[in-house]
Scaffold this motif. Structure first.
Motif, PDB file in Angstrom:
ATOM      1  N   ALA A 196      -2.515  -8.954  -2.600  1.00 26.68           N
ATOM      2  CA  ALA A 196      -1.667  -9.312  -3.738  1.00 26.68           C
ATOM      3  C   ALA A 196      -2.278 -10.462  -4.533  1.00 26.68           C
ATOM      4  O   ALA A 196      -2.237 -10.468  -5.772  1.00 26.68           O
ATOM      5  N   ALA A 197      -2.859 -11.428  -3.829  1.00 19.49           N
ATOM      6  CA  ALA A 197      -3.441 -12.592  -4.500  1.00 19.49           C
ATOM      7  C   ALA A 197      -4.619 -12.213  -5.390  1.00 19.49           C
ATOM      8  O   ALA A 197      -4.893 -12.888  -6.383  1.00 19.49           O
ATOM      9  N   THR A 198      -5.303 -11.107  -5.054  1.00 19.36           N
ATOM     10  CA  THR A 198      -6.473 -10.728  -5.845  1.00 19.36           C
ATOM     11  C   THR A 198      -6.113 -10.085  -7.178  1.00 19.36           C
ATOM     12  O   THR A 198      -6.946 -10.044  -8.085  1.00 19.36           O
ATOM     13  N   HIS A 199      -4.880  -9.568  -7.324  1.00 18.60           N
ATOM     14  CA  HIS A 199      -4.563  -8.916  -8.608  1.00 18.60           C
ATOM     15  C   HIS A 199      -3.177  -9.272  -9.139  1.00 18.60           C
ATOM     16  O   HIS A 199      -2.692  -8.633 -10.075  1.00 18.60           O
ATOM     17  N   ARG A 200      -2.562 -10.281  -8.583  1.00 20.09           N
ATOM     18  CA  ARG A 200      -1.252 -10.699  -9.090  1.00 20.09           C
ATOM     19  C   ARG A 200      -1.349 -11.200 -10.525  1.00 20.09           C
ATOM     20  O   ARG A 200      -0.402 -11.047 -11.309  1.00 20.09           O
ATOM     21  N   HIS A 201      -2.488 -11.778 -10.895  1.00 21.73           N
ATOM     22  CA  HIS A 201      -2.643 -12.356 -12.234  1.00 21.73           C
ATOM     23  C   HIS A 201      -3.014 -11.308 -13.285  1.00 21.73           C
ATOM     24  O   HIS A 201      -2.990 -11.594 -14.487  1.00 21.73           O
ATOM     25  N   THR A 202      -3.357 -10.092 -12.845  1.00 19.44           N
ATOM     26  CA  THR A 202      -3.744  -9.050 -13.812  1.00 19.44           C
ATOM     27  C   THR A 202      -2.789  -7.876 -13.836  1.00 19.44           C
ATOM     28  O   THR A 202      -2.822  -7.084 -14.787  1.00 19.44           O
ATOM     29  N   CYS A 203      -1.937  -7.744 -12.823  1.00 21.72           N
ATOM     30  CA  CYS A 203      -1.107  -6.544 -12.681  1.00 21.72           C
ATOM     31  C   CYS A 203       0.355  -6.927 -12.432  1.00 21.72           C
ATOM     32  O   CYS A 203       0.641  -8.015 -11.939  1.00 21.72           O
ATOM     33  N   ALA A 211      14.507   1.657  -6.757  1.00 18.22           N
ATOM     34  CA  ALA A 211      15.529   0.654  -6.450  1.00 18.22           C
ATOM     35  C   ALA A 211      15.621   0.328  -4.969  1.00 18.22           C
ATOM     36  O   ALA A 211      16.122  -0.740  -4.597  1.00 18.22           O
ATOM     37  N   ASN A 212      15.134   1.222  -4.105  1.00 18.62           N
ATOM     38  CA  ASN A 212      15.319   1.037  -2.662  1.00 18.62           C
ATOM     39  C   ASN A 212      14.022   0.832  -1.894  1.00 18.62           C
ATOM     40  O   ASN A 212      14.060   0.694  -0.674  1.00 18.62           O
ATOM     41  N   ARG A 213      12.906   0.793  -2.605  1.00 18.13           N
ATOM     42  CA  ARG A 213      11.628   0.517  -1.952  1.00 18.13           C
ATOM     43  C   ARG A 213      11.554  -0.959  -1.567  1.00 18.13           C
ATOM     44  O   ARG A 213      11.777  -1.841  -2.381  1.00 18.13           O
ATOM     45  N   ASN A 214      11.285  -1.225  -0.308  1.00 18.86           N
ATOM     46  CA  ASN A 214      11.198  -2.595   0.224  1.00 18.86           C
ATOM     47  C   ASN A 214      12.482  -3.393  -0.026  1.00 18.86           C
ATOM     48  O   ASN A 214      12.452  -4.563  -0.411  1.00 18.86           O
ATOM     49  N   GLN A 215      13.612  -2.696   0.224  1.00 14.69           N
ATOM     50  CA  GLN A 215      14.919  -3.320   0.085  1.00 14.69           C
ATOM     51  C   GLN A 215      15.746  -3.024   1.337  1.00 14.69           C
ATOM     52  O   GLN A 215      15.639  -1.935   1.908  1.00 14.69           O
ATOM     53  N   PRO A 216      16.604  -3.967   1.765  1.00 15.81           N
ATOM     54  CA  PRO A 216      17.489  -3.692   2.905  1.00 15.81           C
ATOM     55  C   PRO A 216      18.313  -2.438   2.658  1.00 15.81           C
ATOM     56  O   PRO A 216      18.834  -2.229   1.569  1.00 15.81           O
ATOM     57  N   GLY A 217      18.386  -1.597   3.674  1.00 11.19           N
ATOM     58  CA  GLY A 217      19.095  -0.334   3.540  1.00 11.19           C
ATOM     59  C   GLY A 217      18.256   0.772   2.936  1.00 11.19           C
ATOM     60  O   GLY A 217      18.703   1.921   2.876  1.00 11.19           O
ATOM     61  N   GLY A 218      17.051   0.435   2.468  1.00  9.53           N
ATOM     62  CA  GLY A 218      16.153   1.426   1.897  1.00  9.53           C
ATOM     63  C   GLY A 218      15.018   1.737   2.849  1.00  9.53           C
ATOM     64  O   GLY A 218      15.232   2.058   4.018  1.00  9.53           O
ATOM     65  N   PHE A 219      13.797   1.622   2.377  1.00 15.84           N
ATOM     66  CA  PHE A 219      12.626   1.905   3.207  1.00 15.84           C
ATOM     67  C   PHE A 219      11.538   0.901   2.863  1.00 15.84           C
ATOM     68  O   PHE A 219      11.605   0.204   1.839  1.00 15.84           O
ATOM     69  N   TRP A 220      10.507   0.844   3.709  1.00 19.83           N
ATOM     70  CA  TRP A 220       9.522  -0.240   3.610  1.00 19.83           C
ATOM     71  C   TRP A 220       8.101   0.300   3.603  1.00 19.83           C
ATOM     72  O   TRP A 220       7.765   1.226   4.341  1.00 19.83           O
ATOM     73  N   LEU A 221       7.275  -0.316   2.748  1.00 22.85           N
ATOM     74  CA  LEU A 221       5.860   0.001   2.639  1.00 22.85           C
ATOM     75  C   LEU A 221       5.069  -1.296   2.474  1.00 22.85           C
ATOM     76  O   LEU A 221       5.625  -2.334   2.108  1.00 22.85           O
ATOM     77  N   ALA A 222       3.778  -1.226   2.726  1.00 30.07           N
ATOM     78  CA  ALA A 222       2.902  -2.341   2.366  1.00 30.07           C
ATOM     79  C   ALA A 222       2.738  -2.323   0.853  1.00 30.07           C
ATOM     80  O   ALA A 222       2.354  -1.307   0.274  1.00 30.07           O
ATOM     81  N   LYS A 223       3.033  -3.452   0.198  1.00 32.14           N
ATOM     82  CA  LYS A 223       2.946  -3.508  -1.264  1.00 32.14           C
ATOM     83  C   LYS A 223       2.452  -4.903  -1.669  1.00 32.14           C
ATOM     84  O   LYS A 223       1.281  -5.212  -1.494  1.00 32.14           O
ATOM     85  N   ASP A 224       3.343  -5.746  -2.169  1.00 32.96           N
ATOM     86  CA  ASP A 224       2.934  -7.092  -2.578  1.00 32.96           C
ATOM     87  C   ASP A 224       3.627  -8.190  -1.783  1.00 32.96           C
ATOM     88  O   ASP A 224       3.218  -9.333  -1.844  1.00 32.96           O
ATOM     89  N   ASP A 225       4.675  -7.848  -1.032  1.00 31.70           N
ATOM     90  CA  ASP A 225       5.453  -8.846  -0.305  1.00 31.70           C
ATOM     91  C   ASP A 225       5.097  -8.798   1.183  1.00 31.70           C
ATOM     92  O   ASP A 225       5.388  -7.790   1.855  1.00 31.70           O
ATOM     93  N   PRO A 226       4.499  -9.843   1.719  1.00 30.01           N
ATOM     94  CA  PRO A 226       4.093  -9.822   3.132  1.00 30.01           C
ATOM     95  C   PRO A 226       5.257  -9.694   4.094  1.00 30.01           C
ATOM     96  O   PRO A 226       5.067  -9.300   5.248  1.00 30.01           O
ATOM     97  N   ARG A 227       6.467  -9.995   3.640  1.00 35.09           N
ATOM     98  CA  ARG A 227       7.626  -9.893   4.530  1.00 35.09           C
ATOM     99  C   ARG A 227       7.917  -8.457   4.933  1.00 35.09           C
ATOM    100  O   ARG A 227       8.614  -8.219   5.932  1.00 35.09           O
ATOM    101  N   ALA A 228       7.395  -7.488   4.195  1.00 34.73           N
ATOM    102  CA  ALA A 228       7.589  -6.085   4.566  1.00 34.73           C
ATOM    103  C   ALA A 228       6.992  -5.780   5.929  1.00 34.73           C
ATOM    104  O   ALA A 228       7.475  -4.881   6.640  1.00 34.73           O
ATOM    105  N   ALA A 229       5.952  -6.505   6.317  1.00 39.69           N
ATOM    106  CA  ALA A 229       5.299  -6.251   7.604  1.00 39.69           C
ATOM    107  C   ALA A 229       6.259  -6.420   8.774  1.00 39.69           C
ATOM    108  O   ALA A 229       6.138  -5.740   9.796  1.00 39.69           O
ATOM    109  N   ALA A 230       7.217  -7.334   8.634  1.00 41.39           N
ATOM    110  CA  ALA A 230       8.179  -7.573   9.712  1.00 41.39           C
ATOM    111  C   ALA A 230       9.102  -6.386   9.935  1.00 41.39           C
ATOM    112  O   ALA A 230       9.779  -6.311  10.968  1.00 41.39           O
TER     113      ALA A 230
END
Length: 264
Positions: free
Chosen positions: A80-87, A168-187
């Motif tokens: 995420a740190a490598t492309h947060r400033h461009t994307c 609306a439900n990607r990486n949200q409580p009650g939805g489902f989780w993927l590796a994306k930009d938020d490291p907390r998803a790993a938990a």
């Protein structure tokens, strides 16, 4: 550990967004996800994301012994740190990926699955590690979408509702989780450990390959492992492609890896 792997892109003119990497004592499988027109959100694209995340994971698996959730979280943050400033990483449709990891060492077989890839562990007992949250979430929307005639007003509306619900439900409580930009998803990953002596072989499959069992019902997981040991990963993909053609199902990138002689 012996490794055999096969992969097949969804279409001849497409880019394969799956990635499999292995080294002494570990294996990683990623399946990238994104929507049409994603370049307007992230100029790098999905294949770039899976490749960068895979590289960050391998660097950590090779030299660090922390919990797999920590290593994955650190890898997500590094990418995420490598492309947060461009994307626009805050956009729910920015690139993401499912993750399956197997790490061997210290008498342990540690595993992690995030998203709808599948990890099979075989030995003194068989273990199927899968994360069905996205599949369960998609199912009611998919039924309506598939029932509508393609191109009709009902189809257009069902597709819109389907996509918006996923966003609306990607990486949200009650939805489902993927590796994306938020490291907390790993938990949110499914994790565990087995004594390494209880594992003889293992397999990692992206959802384009796990269709062999969970969509087309061509075999169960025990039979799948037997086919992998006797005929190899290419045979699984060959059978999936034949089933897709017969059923009129759009192909997906499909990757299968078989790891043998694990406990030796």
């Amino acid at each position: 550990m012996r490794v055999a792997m096969a992969t097949s892109v969804s279409a001849p003119d497409a880019v394969n967004e799956d990635l499999f990497l292995a080294g002494p004592g570990f294996a990683v499988l990623l399946d990238g996800a994104g929507t049409r027109g994603i370049e307007a959100i992230c100029r790098h694209g999905v294949a770039w994301y899976t490749t960068r995340l895979g590289g960050e994971l391998v660097a950590r698996l090779a030299f660090e012994r922390g919990p797999l959730t920590q290593l994955l979280g650190d890898a997500i943050e590094a990418v995420a740190a490598t492309h947060r400033h461009t994307c626009d990483l805050a956009d729910p449709s920015s690139p993401s990926a499912t993750v399956a990891i197997l790490r061997l060492g210290g008498g342990r077989a540690d595993y992690l699955v995030l998203g709808d890839s599948v990890l099979l562990l075989n030995g003194s007992r068989a273990l199927v590690v899968d994360d069905r949250r996205e599949v369960a979430f998609r199912q009611p929307y998919q039924v309506v979408y598939d029932a509508a005639a393609e191109g009709s007003a009902e189809w257009v509306e069902a597709r819109r509702v389907y996509i918006e619900a996923l966003r609306a439900n990607r990486n949200q409580p009650g939805g489902f989780w993927l590796a994306k930009d938020d490291p907390r998803a790993a938990a949110e990953a499914i994790t565990g450990t087995l004594p390494i002596g209880e594992v003889t072989d293992a397999a990692l499959l992206t959802n384009g390959a796990s269709r062999y069992v969970d969509r087309f019902g061509l075999a169960d997981w025990a039979q799948t492992l037997l086919t992998l040991k006797t005929l190899g990963p290419e045979e699984i993909i060959h059978r999936v492609r034949a089933a897709e053609q017969a059923a009129g199902v759009v192909p997906d990138d499909a990757t299968v890896a078989h790891l043998a002689s694990i406990a030796k």
